[in-house]
Design an enzyme around this catalytic site. Structure first.
Site, PDB file in Angstrom:
ATOM      1  N   GLY A 299       8.052   1.740  -7.945  1.00 30.65           N
ATOM      2  CA  GLY A 299       9.252   1.645  -7.138  1.00 30.65           C
ATOM      3  C   GLY A 299       8.541   1.401  -5.192  1.00 30.65           C
ATOM      4  O   GLY A 299       9.261   1.446  -4.075  1.00 30.65           O
ATOM      5  N   ASP A 300       7.082   2.139  -4.983  1.00 34.18           N
ATOM      6  CA  ASP A 300       7.069   2.050  -3.913  1.00 34.18           C
ATOM      7  C   ASP A 300       5.621   1.634  -3.646  1.00 34.18           C
ATOM      8  O   ASP A 300       5.005   0.976  -4.627  1.00 34.18           O
ATOM      9  CB  ASP A 300       6.775   2.885  -3.002  1.00 34.18           C
ATOM     10  CG  ASP A 300       7.057   3.393  -1.553  1.00 34.18           C
ATOM     11  OD1 ASP A 300       6.416   2.967  -0.907  1.00 34.18           O
ATOM     12  OD2 ASP A 300       7.991   4.299  -1.555  1.00 34.18           O
ATOM     13  N   ASP A 301       4.489   1.816  -2.916  1.00 41.32           N
ATOM     14  CA  ASP A 301       3.701   0.637  -2.964  1.00 41.32           C
ATOM     15  C   ASP A 301       2.858   1.695  -4.359  1.00 41.32           C
ATOM     16  O   ASP A 301       2.337   2.609  -4.705  1.00 41.32           O
ATOM     17  CB  ASP A 301       2.362   1.883  -1.215  1.00 41.32           C
ATOM     18  CG  ASP A 301       3.454   1.431  -0.149  1.00 41.32           C
ATOM     19  OD1 ASP A 301       4.216   0.603  -0.176  1.00 41.32           O
ATOM     20  OD2 ASP A 301       2.828   2.365   0.807  1.00 41.32           O
TER      21      ASP A 301
END
Length: 491
Positions: A299-301
């Site tokens: 859900g992120d980098d």
């Protein structure tokens, strides 16, 4: 060597195998640039025509073999040798200490006792802790030096969802507080501090953070402290993490901080795309880090290189340097390959290459902010393929929040010597955005051989740039005039 009745030329089969790599006809066809010559062969006598044809086929075969040699050589390139794999003669099983893999019974005591045994008996060459197939529910626990945590196929180490007794630890000195909340932070699910010679590996067993309960607290704003990472090594060296599946981390997945000589390869990292702040791998104020051959969907980098937060990172002054990221495949609503935004200790000498990204927010993202200070220097990113991406390349000095009101707005970041080359993309809504600072413009930014195909107008958004100097060669769509006219790319 042509003869009228037979030629000493090997036939070109429908598939070519080289060092166990199958090369399909579609790949072979790319090398048949001699077809225009073959079309002219009817002008030659029959025998000579056959000789020329067979010679061209032979040369084509040779070209394919040479190309395959290059492919194999490229695949053999690895940085994993910075930490040699260690094989332990002493082996114990979690079941020797009462571990039960039924998914219900708490195994915290079994893990603590097994690791206590490894720490205090100090077997020559260290000890392997074997986790057999089964689901082993446990609270967070600490590793020790000279150990291997080995997960068999079908083994799952699963975090308890009871958060009320989760241990707290001090904030990192380069952050000054928890990343989300003031004060301390929850200890990572599997933690190591001041360690050396630690391996987490196996047969693609799973470490499951069961982060849903933490994500819900974040969404409801009921967190008291910063959520726990799934794996964190602090002040440690000679670490290997390989052949394990990591899933559903409460916060960042793998976080080596103040570490050196870390190898992370052949891992799978999974979290829902709506899970908050579930970064894949975040090397933080660490050096000599190798990240290779992994799949990340979070859900992120996917990978974010960090080095401390504003005045605390500047004071601590430990950079991230000599980091290699290679052959990563992944998907995320945020960035594929990122530097920052916490870069106050500086980031030097990062190489990222052979990256494949799909359904991304930003393909390549170098990010910092006023108050960060620090230097981002000598960043090379090459051979990237991306599809269905909002922004292909983003380099910006207006990203990220601050730990408190005490940051120095005059502590401006410096970004220079950035090389981004050999990037291809499809369905890229905006090819690029580069936003430096008026009093600290980005310099020596070079883009070359970049093709980021977007959507038909009006969905396509052109490049946007300000306060940047550098160069651009063979970049499509055409980049900002700042890059075209302000400098040139080195050879």
């Amino acid at each position: 060597m042509c003869r009228e009745n037979k030629c000493m030329i090997p036939p070109l089969s429908s598939h070519l195998f080289f060092h166990n790599h199958q090369i399909p006809p579609s790949h072979i066809s790319q090398h048949l640039s001699a077809s225009c010559l073959l079309q002219k062969l009817h002008l030659l006598p029959k025998m000579r025509r056959r000789c020329v044809r067979e010679t061209l086929v032979y040369l084509t075969s040779a070209i394919i073999v040479l190309n395959c040699c290059c492919m194999v050589a490229a695949e053999a390139v690895t940085c994993s040798g910075i930490v040699p794999m260690v094989y332990r003669n002493d082996k114990i099983s979690i079941t020797d200490f009462g571990g039960v893999g039924d998914g219900r019974r708490l195994n915290t005591k079994a893990f603590e006792e097994a690791i206590y045994r490894i720490k205090h008996l100090k077997r020559r060459g260290g000890t392997l802790l074997y986790i057999p197939p089964g689901v082993y529910l446990t609270e967070s626990f600490n590793l020790t030096s000279r150990m291997t945590l080995y997960l068999a196929r079908g083994a799952v180490i699963k975090a308890t969802q009871r958060t009320e007794n989760w241990p707290l630890i001090a904030p990192l000195p380069s952050y000054g507080r928890g990343r989300e909340r003031p004060g301390g932070r929850y200890m990572s699910f599997i933690h190591g501090e001041g360690l050396h010679d630690v391996i987490i590996t196996g047969e693609n067993g799973t470490i499951d953070g069961q982060g849903g309960v933490w994500w819900n607290m974040w969404r409801k704003r009921t967190l008291r402290f910063t959520r726990p990472n799934l794996i964190e090594f602090k002040d440690s060296k000679h670490i290997i993490i390989s052949n394990v599946i990591f899933k559903n981390s409460a916060f960042w997945n793998i976080h080596p901080v103040y570490c050196s000589h870390v190898v992370i390869r052949h891992v799978t990292i999974l979290a829902p795309h709506d899970s908050p702040n579930t970064d894949g791998i975040d090397p933080d104020s660490s050096s000599h880090v190798c990240i290779e051959d992994s799949f990340i969907s979070t859900g992120d980098d996917l990978v974010a290189v960090k080095s401390g937060w504003d005045e605390y990172g500047i004071k601590y002054g430990r950079p991230s340097s000599d980091i290699t990221i290679r052959r990563i495949v992944g998907s995320s609503p945020f960035a594929g390959i990122a530097v920052g935004s916490e870069t106050s200790g500086s980031v030097y000498n990062v190489l990222a290459e052979h990256i494949t990204l799909k359904n991304m927010g930003v393909g390549i993202h170098l990010k910092t902010n006023i108050g960060r200070g620090g230097i981002i220097k000598n960043i090379t990113i090459s051979d990237v393929y991306m599809v269905n991406v909002r922004k292909g390349i983003k380099i910006a000095a207006d990203v990220g929040d601050h730990p408190d009101e005490n940051y120095n707005p005059n502590a401006l970041p410096v970004l220079k010597q950035v090389r981004i080359r050999n990037v291809r993309g499809k369905k890229v809504q905006q090819a690029g955005l580069i936003i430096g600072l008026k009093n600290s413009p980005f310099t020596d930014v070079c883009l070359s051989n970049i093709n980021l195909y977007g959507y038909p107008r009006p969905r396509y958004v052109p490049w946007k740039c300000s306060y940047v100097r550098g160069g651009a060669i063979q970049v499509r769509p055409s980049p900002c005039s700042n890059l075209i006219h302000s400098g040139s790319c080195p050879n």
